[in-house]
Design a protein around this motif. Structure first.
Motif, PDB file in Angstrom:
ATOM      1  N   GLY A 112      -7.664 -13.703  -4.632  1.00 28.23           N
ATOM      2  CA  GLY A 112      -8.614 -12.587  -5.276  1.00 28.23           C
ATOM      3  C   GLY A 112      -7.419 -11.715  -5.895  1.00 28.23           C
ATOM      4  O   GLY A 112      -6.226 -11.892  -5.775  1.00 28.23           O
ATOM      5  N   GLU A 113      -8.133 -10.584  -6.149  1.00 28.40           N
ATOM      6  CA  GLU A 113      -7.319  -9.400  -6.860  1.00 28.40           C
ATOM      7  C   GLU A 113      -6.754  -8.582  -6.018  1.00 28.40           C
ATOM      8  O   GLU A 113      -7.167  -8.012  -5.186  1.00 28.40           O
ATOM      9  N   LEU A 114      -5.389  -7.949  -6.321  1.00 29.00           N
ATOM     10  CA  LEU A 114      -4.645  -7.069  -5.834  1.00 29.00           C
ATOM     11  C   LEU A 114      -4.276  -6.054  -6.762  1.00 29.00           C
ATOM     12  O   LEU A 114      -3.402  -6.653  -7.606  1.00 29.00           O
ATOM     13  N   ARG A 115      -4.689  -4.811  -6.547  1.00 29.60           N
ATOM     14  CA  ARG A 115      -4.248  -3.725  -7.522  1.00 29.60           C
ATOM     15  C   ARG A 115      -3.098  -2.959  -6.891  1.00 29.60           C
ATOM     16  O   ARG A 115      -3.077  -2.466  -6.064  1.00 29.60           O
ATOM     17  N   VAL A 116      -1.877  -3.205  -7.665  1.00 27.11           N
ATOM     18  CA  VAL A 116      -0.713  -2.705  -7.274  1.00 27.11           C
ATOM     19  C   VAL A 116      -0.168  -1.637  -8.240  1.00 27.11           C
ATOM     20  O   VAL A 116      -0.300  -1.582  -9.555  1.00 27.11           O
ATOM     21  N   THR A 117       0.058  -0.433  -7.741  1.00 26.16           N
ATOM     22  CA  THR A 117       0.782   0.582  -8.446  1.00 26.16           C
ATOM     23  C   THR A 117       2.149   0.708  -8.206  1.00 26.16           C
ATOM     24  O   THR A 117       2.413   0.929  -7.008  1.00 26.16           O
ATOM     25  N   THR A 118       2.930   1.227  -8.977  1.00 19.53           N
ATOM     26  CA  THR A 118       4.253   1.715  -8.914  1.00 19.53           C
ATOM     27  C   THR A 118       4.768   2.281 -10.457  1.00 19.53           C
ATOM     28  O   THR A 118       3.855   2.517 -11.062  1.00 19.53           O
ATOM     29  N   MET A 171      -9.335   6.404  -2.383  1.00 22.49           N
ATOM     30  CA  MET A 171     -10.305   6.520  -3.242  1.00 22.49           C
ATOM     31  C   MET A 171     -10.244   4.979  -3.939  1.00 22.49           C
ATOM     32  O   MET A 171     -11.176   5.009  -5.098  1.00 22.49           O
ATOM     33  N   ARG A 172      -9.352   4.311  -3.594  1.00 19.50           N
ATOM     34  CA  ARG A 172      -9.504   2.940  -4.204  1.00 19.50           C
ATOM     35  C   ARG A 172      -8.779   2.734  -5.683  1.00 19.50           C
ATOM     36  O   ARG A 172      -9.404   1.954  -6.425  1.00 19.50           O
ATOM     37  N   GLU A 173      -8.402   3.758  -6.208  1.00 20.66           N
ATOM     38  CA  GLU A 173      -7.620   3.644  -7.545  1.00 20.66           C
ATOM     39  C   GLU A 173      -6.545   2.548  -7.719  1.00 20.66           C
ATOM     40  O   GLU A 173      -6.357   1.978  -8.889  1.00 20.66           O
ATOM     41  N   ALA A 174      -6.004   2.223  -6.372  1.00 20.95           N
ATOM     42  CA  ALA A 174      -5.177   0.984  -6.442  1.00 20.95           C
ATOM     43  C   ALA A 174      -5.342   0.644  -4.881  1.00 20.95           C
ATOM     44  O   ALA A 174      -5.680   1.295  -3.994  1.00 20.95           O
ATOM     45  N   ASP A 175      -4.903  -0.680  -4.613  1.00 16.34           N
ATOM     46  CA  ASP A 175      -5.020  -1.220  -3.274  1.00 16.34           C
ATOM     47  C   ASP A 175      -3.702  -1.021  -2.473  1.00 16.34           C
ATOM     48  O   ASP A 175      -3.492  -0.735  -1.355  1.00 16.34           O
ATOM     49  N   VAL A 176      -2.382  -0.913  -3.223  1.00 16.64           N
ATOM     50  CA  VAL A 176      -1.021  -0.975  -2.610  1.00 16.64           C
ATOM     51  C   VAL A 176      -0.322   0.018  -3.441  1.00 16.64           C
ATOM     52  O   VAL A 176      -0.341  -0.244  -4.665  1.00 16.64           O
ATOM     53  N   ALA A 177       0.708   0.786  -2.917  1.00 15.15           N
ATOM     54  CA  ALA A 177       1.560   1.187  -3.921  1.00 15.15           C
ATOM     55  C   ALA A 177       3.127   1.357  -3.437  1.00 15.15           C
ATOM     56  O   ALA A 177       3.276   1.084  -2.207  1.00 15.15           O
ATOM     57  N   ILE A 178       3.888   1.129  -4.726  1.00 20.35           N
ATOM     58  CA  ILE A 178       5.327   1.286  -4.039  1.00 20.35           C
ATOM     59  C   ILE A 178       5.792   2.559  -4.927  1.00 20.35           C
ATOM     60  O   ILE A 178       5.638   2.909  -5.981  1.00 20.35           O
ATOM     61  N   VAL A 235      12.447   4.003  -0.325  1.00 22.52           N
ATOM     62  CA  VAL A 235      11.494   3.233  -1.032  1.00 22.52           C
ATOM     63  C   VAL A 235      10.150   2.795  -0.367  1.00 22.52           C
ATOM     64  O   VAL A 235      10.650   2.309   1.003  1.00 22.52           O
ATOM     65  N   TYR A 236       8.858   3.330  -0.263  1.00 21.39           N
ATOM     66  CA  TYR A 236       8.034   3.138   0.469  1.00 21.39           C
ATOM     67  C   TYR A 236       7.003   2.120  -0.171  1.00 21.39           C
ATOM     68  O   TYR A 236       6.599   2.315  -1.332  1.00 21.39           O
ATOM     69  N   LEU A 237       6.156   1.671   0.782  1.00 18.91           N
ATOM     70  CA  LEU A 237       4.924   0.767   0.331  1.00 18.91           C
ATOM     71  C   LEU A 237       3.775   1.332   1.318  1.00 18.91           C
ATOM     72  O   LEU A 237       4.068   1.761   2.382  1.00 18.91           O
ATOM     73  N   ALA A 238       2.772   1.802   0.323  1.00 15.18           N
ATOM     74  CA  ALA A 238       1.465   2.254   1.035  1.00 15.18           C
ATOM     75  C   ALA A 238       0.165   1.807   0.722  1.00 15.18           C
ATOM     76  O   ALA A 238       0.039   1.308  -0.415  1.00 15.18           O
ATOM     77  N   TYR A 239      -0.789   1.606   1.815  1.00 10.28           N
ATOM     78  CA  TYR A 239      -2.064   1.123   1.374  1.00 10.28           C
ATOM     79  C   TYR A 239      -3.108   1.749   2.313  1.00 10.28           C
ATOM     80  O   TYR A 239      -2.571   2.237   3.456  1.00 10.28           O
ATOM     81  N   PRO A 240      -4.197   1.671   2.078  1.00 14.20           N
ATOM     82  CA  PRO A 240      -5.356   2.382   2.928  1.00 14.20           C
ATOM     83  C   PRO A 240      -5.599   1.703   4.232  1.00 14.20           C
ATOM     84  O   PRO A 240      -5.313   0.706   4.274  1.00 14.20           O
ATOM     85  N   GLU A 241      -5.951   2.584   5.243  1.00 13.04           N
ATOM     86  CA  GLU A 241      -5.909   2.254   6.477  1.00 13.04           C
ATOM     87  C   GLU A 241      -7.149   1.088   6.630  1.00 13.04           C
ATOM     88  O   GLU A 241      -6.786   0.192   7.365  1.00 13.04           O
ATOM     89  N   GLU A 242      -7.977   1.228   5.799  1.00 11.82           N
ATOM     90  CA  GLU A 242      -9.125   0.000   5.940  1.00 11.82           C
ATOM     91  C   GLU A 242      -8.598  -1.293   5.322  1.00 11.82           C
ATOM     92  O   GLU A 242      -9.549  -2.312   5.843  1.00 11.82           O
ATOM     93  N   LEU A 243      -7.462  -1.455   4.807  1.00 12.08           N
ATOM     94  CA  LEU A 243      -7.017  -2.603   4.443  1.00 12.08           C
ATOM     95  C   LEU A 243      -5.859  -3.024   5.334  1.00 12.08           C
ATOM     96  O   LEU A 243      -4.962  -3.983   4.940  1.00 12.08           O
ATOM     97  N   ARG A 244      -5.763  -2.458   6.366  1.00 10.87           N
ATOM     98  CA  ARG A 244      -4.729  -2.945   7.443  1.00 10.87           C
ATOM     99  C   ARG A 244      -4.859  -4.585   7.699  1.00 10.87           C
ATOM    100  O   ARG A 244      -3.688  -5.027   7.911  1.00 10.87           O
ATOM    101  N   HIS A 245      -5.937  -5.099   7.576  1.00 11.83           N
ATOM    102  CA  HIS A 245      -6.045  -6.698   8.092  1.00 11.83           C
ATOM    103  C   HIS A 245      -6.140  -7.446   6.867  1.00 11.83           C
ATOM    104  O   HIS A 245      -6.374  -8.748   7.084  1.00 11.83           O
ATOM    105  N   SER A 246      -5.827  -6.858   5.451  1.00 12.60           N
ATOM    106  CA  SER A 246      -5.924  -7.666   4.314  1.00 12.60           C
ATOM    107  C   SER A 246      -4.606  -8.587   4.006  1.00 12.60           C
ATOM    108  O   SER A 246      -3.603  -8.331   4.225  1.00 12.60           O
ATOM    109  N   LYS A 247      -5.167  -9.987   4.232  1.00 14.65           N
ATOM    110  CA  LYS A 247      -4.204 -10.912   4.018  1.00 14.65           C
ATOM    111  C   LYS A 247      -3.446 -10.964   2.455  1.00 14.65           C
ATOM    112  O   LYS A 247      -2.271 -11.105   2.358  1.00 14.65           O
ATOM    113  N   ARG A 248      -4.147 -10.323   1.640  1.00  8.34           N
ATOM    114  CA  ARG A 248      -3.569  -9.974   0.303  1.00  8.34           C
ATOM    115  C   ARG A 248      -2.225  -9.053   0.472  1.00  8.34           C
ATOM    116  O   ARG A 248      -1.273  -9.020  -0.092  1.00  8.34           O
TER     117      ARG A 248
END
Length: 299
Positions: free
Chosen positions: A91-97, A135-142, A263-276
């Motif tokens: 599926g789709e994974l929105r990554v921002t950096t 607010m889900r502008e992205a799923d994960v950030a670096i 260098v940090y990687l961050a993602y929302p708490e609600e995606l803690r168990h996301s396999k992506r």
């Protein structure tokens, strides 16, 4: 309120026209118009100003759009969590950096991620501004600083140092400075001192410019700085990880560098168990570890 009408309203608000919204929803323009009129009647208010160039939200329409936008983002989150309940990351994974890190480091390595997870779809958002992950502008950030937003899982991945580099051609033509005072005879290529960046990078720039640099080129991301260096325009302030993919870079003034930049990687708490998320996190960790090893070997 009727969910179908809200869905149509959200599509119109995003598209700015009945025709474009109808195309995205596979509905006729008249059907979309009827849904909007029915919703306005239910709410007893006008949601759009009609203009020849399209539709503009009224104040009441803006309020409703804010609510539907939050609702749709939460639905996207729920759908992602449902998809991630399967064994395979897909599926789709929105990554921002940042533009520099994404262009120069991440994109050239994504082939390895796709080899492991061919069903993964990466939507890469390169931006200097910090997107709103909750607010889900992205799923994960670096990012090159610890995220300050609430409800995020943060993982420190590695550290980076800013150093001085030039091209072999530039060194041959102009020679390498032997000390800080010699920088006044060279053009410095960097981000602007007042550009949004980590404090350690800013401190290094302030130190360099205090040496009396008379000629400079400032670019708002490191991709542009690198292109200037490769073109032989001057000495560039660049992250140390670039020496792995650009081994021709010549380090200038080896004793001059910034403090370590995390260098940090961050993602929302609600995606803690996301396999992506887990697949992407492990991939980035592995690649950064290899980059750090090769960077150290190149010193």
């Amino acid at each position: 309120m009727d969910w179908d009408k809200l869905r149509v309203f959200h599509a119109v608000a995003e598209a700015g026209s009945l025709t474009a919204a109808g195309e995205s929803l596979h509905l006729s323009q008249s059907a979309v118009s009827r849904q909007i009129s029915a919703l306005e009647e239910t709410l007893q208010t006008v949601l759009f100003h009609r203009h020849a160039r399209g539709l503009i939200l009224t104040e009441q329409g803006e309020l409703l759009h804010e609510a539907t936008d939050i609702m749709w983002r939460r639905l996207d989150t729920a759908a992602a969590r449902i998809r991630d309940s399967k064994d395979e990351a897909f599926g789709e994974l929105r990554v921002t950096t940042t533009t520099g890190f994404g262009t120069l480091w991440l994109v050239p390595r994504l082939a390895k991620l796709y080899e492991q997870y061919p069903s993964l779809k990466i939507d890469l958002i390169l931006a200097e501004r910090v997107l709103d992950l909750p607010m889900r502008e992205a799923d994960v950030a670096i990012r090159m600083r610890e995220p300050s937003q609430a409800d995020l899982i943060r993982k420190r991945l590695n550290t980076v140092k800013m150093r001085l580099y030039a091209s072999p051609d530039y060194i041959e033509r102009r020679s390498s400075p032997e000390n800080m005072d010699d920088l006044s005879q060279h053009r410095l290529i960097s981000q602007a001192v007042n550009a949004p960046q980590v404090s350690s990078g800013q401190s290094l720039l302030e130190t360099l410019y205090s040496a009396g640099v008379t000629s400079s080129l400032t670019v708002n991301n490191y991709y542009g700085v690198l292109q200037g260096v490769l073109a032989g325009l001057g000495i560039g302030v660049l992250p140390d990880y670039l020496v792995v993919d650009f081994p021709s870079l010549v380090r200038v003034l080896p004793d001059v560098e910034s403090q370590q930049i995390p260098v940090y990687l961050a993602y929302p708490e609600e995606l803690r168990h996301s396999k992506r998320i887990a697949a992407f996190r492990d991939f980035v960790l592995s690649e950064l570890s290899e980059t750090a090893r090769l960077t150290a070997a190149a010193e």
